[in-house]
Design a protein around this motif. Sequence first.
Motif, PDB file in Angstrom:
ATOM      1  N   LEU A  22     -74.917  -0.495  45.172  1.00  0.00           N
ATOM      2  CA  LEU A  22     -74.418   0.417  46.112  1.00  0.00           C
ATOM      3  C   LEU A  22     -73.159  -0.172  46.710  1.00  0.00           C
ATOM      4  N   THR A  23     -72.121   0.526  46.936  1.00  0.00           N
ATOM      5  CA  THR A  23     -70.994   0.131  47.596  1.00  0.00           C
ATOM      6  C   THR A  23     -71.049   0.387  49.008  1.00  0.00           C
ATOM      7  N   PRO A  24     -70.176  -0.186  49.833  1.00  0.00           N
ATOM      8  CA  PRO A  24     -70.204  -0.168  51.237  1.00  0.00           C
ATOM      9  C   PRO A  24     -70.039   1.516  51.569  1.00  0.00           C
ATOM     10  N   ASP A  25     -69.487   2.279  50.689  1.00  0.00           N
ATOM     11  CA  ASP A  25     -69.266   3.835  51.150  1.00  0.00           C
ATOM     12  C   ASP A  25     -70.441   4.565  50.605  1.00  0.00           C
ATOM     13  N   GLY A  26     -71.518   3.960  49.747  1.00  0.00           N
ATOM     14  CA  GLY A  26     -72.820   4.853  49.362  1.00  0.00           C
ATOM     15  C   GLY A  26     -72.528   5.175  47.789  1.00  0.00           C
ATOM     16  N   HIS A  27     -71.428   4.642  47.222  1.00  0.00           N
ATOM     17  CA  HIS A  27     -71.509   4.950  45.609  1.00  0.00           C
ATOM     18  C   HIS A  27     -72.358   4.017  44.933  1.00  0.00           C
ATOM     19  N   GLY A  28     -73.002   4.879  44.094  1.00  0.00           N
ATOM     20  CA  GLY A  28     -73.991   4.052  43.109  1.00  0.00           C
ATOM     21  C   GLY A  28     -73.086   3.556  41.925  1.00  0.00           C
ATOM     22  N   VAL A  29     -73.231   2.202  41.537  1.00  0.00           N
ATOM     23  CA  VAL A  29     -72.435   1.763  40.565  1.00  0.00           C
ATOM     24  C   VAL A  29     -73.293   0.920  39.667  1.00  0.00           C
ATOM     25  N   ASP A  30     -72.911   0.757  38.187  1.00  0.00           N
ATOM     26  CA  ASP A  30     -73.851  -0.040  37.373  1.00  0.00           C
ATOM     27  C   ASP A  30     -73.588  -1.462  37.570  1.00  0.00           C
ATOM     28  N   VAL A  31     -74.440  -2.250  37.707  1.00  0.00           N
ATOM     29  CA  VAL A  31     -74.633  -3.899  37.913  1.00  0.00           C
ATOM     30  C   VAL A  31     -74.840  -4.365  36.562  1.00  0.00           C
ATOM     31  N   THR A  32     -73.943  -5.243  36.052  1.00  0.00           N
ATOM     32  CA  THR A  32     -74.193  -5.974  34.746  1.00  0.00           C
ATOM     33  C   THR A  32     -74.774  -7.325  34.878  1.00  0.00           C
ATOM     34  N   GLY A  33     -75.208  -7.832  36.068  1.00  0.00           N
ATOM     35  CA  GLY A  33     -75.922  -9.008  36.197  1.00  0.00           C
ATOM     36  C   GLY A  33     -76.430  -9.277  37.590  1.00  0.00           C
ATOM     37  N   GLY A  34     -77.463  -9.986  37.818  1.00  0.00           N
ATOM     38  CA  GLY A  34     -77.956 -10.278  39.134  1.00  0.00           C
ATOM     39  C   GLY A  34     -78.929  -9.223  39.724  1.00  0.00           C
ATOM     40  N   ALA A  35     -79.027  -9.421  41.059  1.00  0.00           N
ATOM     41  CA  ALA A  35     -79.833  -8.481  41.781  1.00  0.00           C
ATOM     42  C   ALA A  35     -79.528  -7.206  41.873  1.00  0.00           C
ATOM     43  N   VAL A  36     -80.267  -5.987  41.898  1.00  0.00           N
ATOM     44  CA  VAL A  36     -79.938  -4.783  41.848  1.00  0.00           C
ATOM     45  C   VAL A  36     -80.511  -4.090  43.009  1.00  0.00           C
ATOM     46  N   PHE A  37     -79.765  -3.021  43.516  1.00  0.00           N
ATOM     47  CA  PHE A  37     -80.630  -2.074  44.437  1.00  0.00           C
ATOM     48  C   PHE A  37     -81.429  -1.072  43.850  1.00  0.00           C
ATOM     49  N   GLY A  38     -81.154  -0.469  42.729  1.00  0.00           N
ATOM     50  CA  GLY A  38     -81.933   0.530  42.200  1.00  0.00           C
ATOM     51  C   GLY A  38     -81.816   0.310  40.707  1.00  0.00           C
ATOM     52  N   PHE A  39     -82.668   1.111  40.067  1.00  0.00           N
ATOM     53  CA  PHE A  39     -82.805   1.119  38.587  1.00  0.00           C
ATOM     54  C   PHE A  39     -81.719   2.258  38.108  1.00  0.00           C
ATOM     55  N   CYS A  40     -81.314   1.887  36.830  1.00  0.00           N
ATOM     56  CA  CYS A  40     -80.591   2.991  36.018  1.00  0.00           C
ATOM     57  C   CYS A  40     -81.593   3.995  35.386  1.00  0.00           C
ATOM     58  N   GLY A  41     -81.281   5.216  35.557  1.00  0.00           N
ATOM     59  CA  GLY A  41     -82.201   5.996  34.820  1.00  0.00           C
ATOM     60  C   GLY A  41     -82.191   6.275  33.583  1.00  0.00           C
ATOM     61  N   GLY A  42     -81.222   5.659  32.750  1.00  0.00           N
ATOM     62  CA  GLY A  42     -81.121   5.973  31.471  1.00  0.00           C
ATOM     63  C   GLY A  42     -82.247   5.294  30.801  1.00  0.00           C
ATOM     64  N   ALA A  43     -82.873   4.241  31.314  1.00  0.00           N
ATOM     65  CA  ALA A  43     -83.996   3.539  30.655  1.00  0.00           C
ATOM     66  C   ALA A  43     -84.590   2.729  31.654  1.00  0.00           C
TER      67      ALA A  43
END
Length: 308
Positions: free
Chosen positions: A131-152
Amino acid sequence: MTVRTTVVVVTWRGRDHVGACLDALARQTRPHRTVVLDNASADGTATVLAAHPLSPKVIRLDRNAGYAGGLAAALPAVDTVYMAWLNDDAAPAPGWLAAMEDALDADERAGAASARLERPDGAVQSVGVGLTPDGHGVDVTGGAVFGFCGGAALLRVSALAEAGGVPGEFFCYYEDTDTSWRLRLGGWRVLSVPAARVTHRHGASTRPGSRPFHRWNERNRLLMLLRCAPAGVALREVVRFALVTALLPVRRALGRPVPDAANFAVGLRLGVLGAVLARLPRTLGQRRAISRRAAVTRTDVWASVLDG
């Protein structure tokens, strides 16, 4: 071995790629059930599903409910410990499900696990959502994550039920980030499992960058924040969206640059604001229900975002 996962594949006009997805599921090293939710496809998808040797259970809707709506419609058919969400243009490696199940088995407070999605050329698309500071969800390509990507992804069904299920009204986009928010508010963790590899033909069913793509993205981000985020954050982002919309004609009149992307079209943005306003009473009711279920405050979850 005991079947512990139901893999739900949501498809719409998937004739050209859903077969490869099912081929990959047939090669999994862990037993599972496969449910295909067909969103009223009229392109021959039904023929592909009927002929496939995996013989998945097919649920066919009489209208296109989108990815989120399809998952919500399939959820009552899931009677296993885990539920996997899988795009119809995704082909998981044989050990995908085993790696995901093992990750959730090892952490009883993990509500969901996100796979490593790779483009056909091998480049990493996502190992989860940030999550960005303005609340946008963004794909993460490494490290810790806030949430899961619903694609898989793999979800613990009990945690999903506790969090209020799938937001089917989102149609598509941000249903995964909204669900991750609610899991975290319930005290659940979301894991990234890079060993669970999936090849993803991103955008085979929808067109990223199109007007519908941006309309769903912008609307659902605001609905997600109104449902899940601290009140100040949600209000700030709705007001910011409205102010930017109001200022766009002024910037154009003054000859100042305006991004050419579809989400900066005033008509689209006004439609988003209208849709959010029309849903506001229902959304605020959902916010109250989420608050009643929460074990962690919205402020604490948001602080974890800001802390990186």
